[in-house]
Design a protein around this motif. Structure first.
Motif, short mmCIF file in Angstrom:
data_model
loop_
_atom_site.label_atom_id
_atom_site.label_comp_id
_atom_site.label_asym_id
_atom_site.label_seq_id
_atom_site.Cartn_x
_atom_site.Cartn_y
_atom_site.Cartn_z
N ALA A 144 -6.57 -4.70 2.65
CA ALA A 144 -5.68 -3.54 2.48
C ALA A 144 -5.03 -3.55 1.10
O ALA A 144 -4.80 -2.49 0.50
CB ALA A 144 -4.62 -3.53 3.58
N VAL B 106 -3.34 -1.30 8.61
CA VAL B 106 -2.20 -1.85 7.86
C VAL B 106 -1.35 -0.71 7.33
O VAL B 106 -1.86 0.24 6.74
CB VAL B 106 -2.69 -2.71 6.68
CG1 VAL B 106 -1.51 -3.29 5.90
CG2 VAL B 106 -3.60 -3.83 7.17
N CYS B 107 -0.04 -0.82 7.59
CA CYS B 107 0.89 0.14 7.01
C CYS B 107 1.92 -0.66 6.23
O CYS B 107 2.59 -1.53 6.80
CB CYS B 107 1.55 0.97 8.12
SG CYS B 107 2.51 2.32 7.43
N THR C 7 -1.60 4.26 4.96
CA THR C 7 -2.24 3.61 6.09
C THR C 7 -3.68 3.25 5.71
O THR C 7 -4.47 4.12 5.35
CB THR C 7 -2.23 4.55 7.32
OG1 THR C 7 -0.88 4.94 7.56
CG2 THR C 7 -2.79 3.85 8.54
N ILE C 8 -3.95 1.96 5.76
CA ILE C 8 -5.24 1.44 5.28
C ILE C 8 -5.91 0.66 6.42
O ILE C 8 -5.22 -0.05 7.17
CB ILE C 8 -5.02 0.48 4.09
CG1 ILE C 8 -4.17 1.12 2.97
CG2 ILE C 8 -6.35 -0.05 3.55
CD1 ILE C 8 -4.87 2.21 2.19
N VAL D 134 0.54 -5.40 9.75
CA VAL D 134 -0.70 -5.14 10.46
C VAL D 134 -0.32 -4.54 11.82
O VAL D 134 0.31 -5.21 12.64
CB VAL D 134 -1.52 -6.42 10.64
CG1 VAL D 134 -2.84 -6.12 11.35
CG2 VAL D 134 -1.80 -7.08 9.30
N SER E 270 0.84 -1.18 0.00
CA SER E 270 0.00 0.00 0.00
C SER E 270 0.89 1.25 0.00
O SER E 270 0.46 2.33 0.37
CB SER E 270 -0.98 -0.02 1.17
OG SER E 270 -0.30 -0.28 2.39
N GLY F 173 -8.11 -2.49 6.98
CA GLY F 173 -8.57 -3.70 6.29
C GLY F 173 -9.61 -4.41 7.16
O GLY F 173 -9.36 -4.66 8.33
#
Lengths: 321, 321
Positions: B315, B22-23, B6-7, B27, B2, B9
């Motif tokens: 993510a 998630v980055c 920063t997502i 996780v 990604s 999920g």
């Protein structure tokens, strides 16, 4: 499709080699020579060369005027090396580096592809599938050949040999297929399988069948075309064969929709000539064998380029989508 | 994957909703909440919202710091509208326009995808399939989910719902599948099917089985994990179940190789924990059920991202291949 270029398309089949000069989407001239299928490799190769020489002579083209030569053949072949790796119906083709040998002889670009993939490409580019992004092509004749065309390109997978979907089993304990495995859809619904199933039913039949009259009592003269004629005439046994075939194909096509979720399924080959006996039933049954909520929207249509599809497919290899 | 963004999920499963921040491929924090699967739509939706609120609270992130929210759920869903169309295991999810509702609430980009497709994407981008162009992913747990990742992108077909290959029949007269059709590979080799087949065999068994000791005589405690343990211990009945399962999966995977000609087959889910009981046999048998001359070269490997694959898959929807 070949952008106004002039291409020689060669379709090596089990019984004949069909060769044509193609300009755009038009076949200018055709040549048919028998395939010496059971003869040594050299003879098959020489027959392919002979067909090119003959068509050049007929059309008055010089080889320098030809922008490319496309060759299609049955069975898994490696389009990257132009080598046929396995060809149950034309054993002599096996392991011939067709592309290299033709390039050496003619000094022109040569592309080689599986016949069903190439036919699917031609249908996708300028046949029944024109304008669709996800095309599933199937030809039901002696065997069952398939091709998937995504965004105008043949899906080839890792080795260029993908989409041999005629060899997906619908019954792992079913009848033995030519490929050595059991229950492939080819073993249920190819022309060969239809003929076999019809003969079995005729041998067991108690009532006289119109089908037997059509072939003057000669079981060996049964073909899917004869079955279609008898079904058209209302013969119950022939209608049963058609219905079973539609069901087998639908079970399999339902799975293919689950897998590929195509825009359109194009069905060609001899068995597609059953036409209105087959297509309405396929359209009705296939979605009932799919789990995709919108499976009924997938168009199921006859191929459009029938007579010349081999030659046009071979020429389409030079198309730029 | 990604790209340092920063997502959040979210993996909506039949029993729990797993949510993570998630980055990159890490996780940072996880939250697990039960899925109110049989409750009204609103409650499922509120539980999803609750899980997002909770993980933001736990990590101290403000919603503006989140670059996107990825959601995965089982069953065919429309990634374009973010609507789950059919979900046999979580009926309440059906027809919820998840993407729109989450976008409205959080004001962030939201992507929704079938869980197996997303898991396959994560495996293809930074798991067992990294570096391969044609990835076939299969997760064998309660059901059988599949995804095909081509050039780092999920193959979605016409409606984005393609590759439900767990619902391809290997026996059109076989056992009834959850989907309503007969003989899908899911009805033969999913965790549920393995448990069913094991119970049947135990009921018919004449000799005492070590398997029954493992569950203290309670048939209802049979799971594929228990079967694996018993097989590891040499129990003949359990070994028979493992062998049959390997054979069913190989018949089906042989067909998948004929269709997709992938570089690699990645197998995840609970049943993949059979490990060395299963994989060597799959590698041995699968090529014998394919007609592609180079089928034996296709790698068949366990998934790598097991524990977090749902969150990472969700993510990964924001990854740019």
């Amino acid at each position: 499709m070949s952008d106004g270029r002039t291409i020689i398309g060669i379709d090596i089949g089990g019984t004949k080699i069909a060769t044509g000069v193609v300009c755009g989407t038009r076949v200018l001239e055709r040549v048919l020579l028998p395939t010496p299928a059971d003869r040594p490799k050299e003879e098959v190769l020489h027959q392919v060369f002979a067909s090119v020489d003959l068509i050049l002579e007929r059309t008055g083209h010089h080889i320098e005027e030809i922008d490319g030569i496309g060759v299609v053949a049955p069975g898994p072949l490696d389009p990257r090396t132009g080598k046929v790796l396995y060809s149950p119906n034309i054993p002599a083709l096996r392991d011939i580096p067709l592309a290299r040998l033709m390039r050496e002889r003619y000094g022109r670009p040569v592309l080689v592809e599986n016949d069903a993939n190439a036919a699917g490409l031609a249908e996708a580019l300028f046949g029944a599938g024109a304008g669709y992004a996800h095309v599933f092509y199937v030809t039901v004749s002696t065997g069952i050949g398939t091709g998937v065309i995504l965004g105008g390109k043949i899906y080839g997978g890792r080795t260029g040999m993908a989409v041999e979907a005629g060899h997906v089993t619908i019954d792992y304990e079913g009848p033995l297929c030519n490929c050595g495995h059991r229950g492939c859809i080819e073993a249920f619904a190819s022309g060969t399988a239809i003929t076999r199933r019809t003969k079995e039913k005729l041998r067991q039949a108690r009532a006289p069948s119109h089908l037997l009259d059509l072939v003057a009592g000669d079981l060996e003269a049964i073909t899917p075309i004869v079955v279609g004629e008898a079904a058209q005439g209302g013969d119950p046994l022939a209608l049963e064969i058609v219905e079973e075939t539609a069901r087998f194909l639908s079970i399999w096509l339902g799975g293919m929709i689950n897998i590929f979720d195509p825009d359109i399924i194009i069905l060609g080959g001899g068995v597609s000539q059953w036409g209105d006996l087959l297509f309405p039933r396929l359209r009705q049954l296939t979605p009932t064998y799919s789990i995709l909520p919108r499976a009924a929207e997938v168009a199921i249509v006859p191929a459009r380029l029938e007579a010349d599809v081999g030659i046009l497919g071979a020429a389409a290899l030079f198309a730029t989508p």
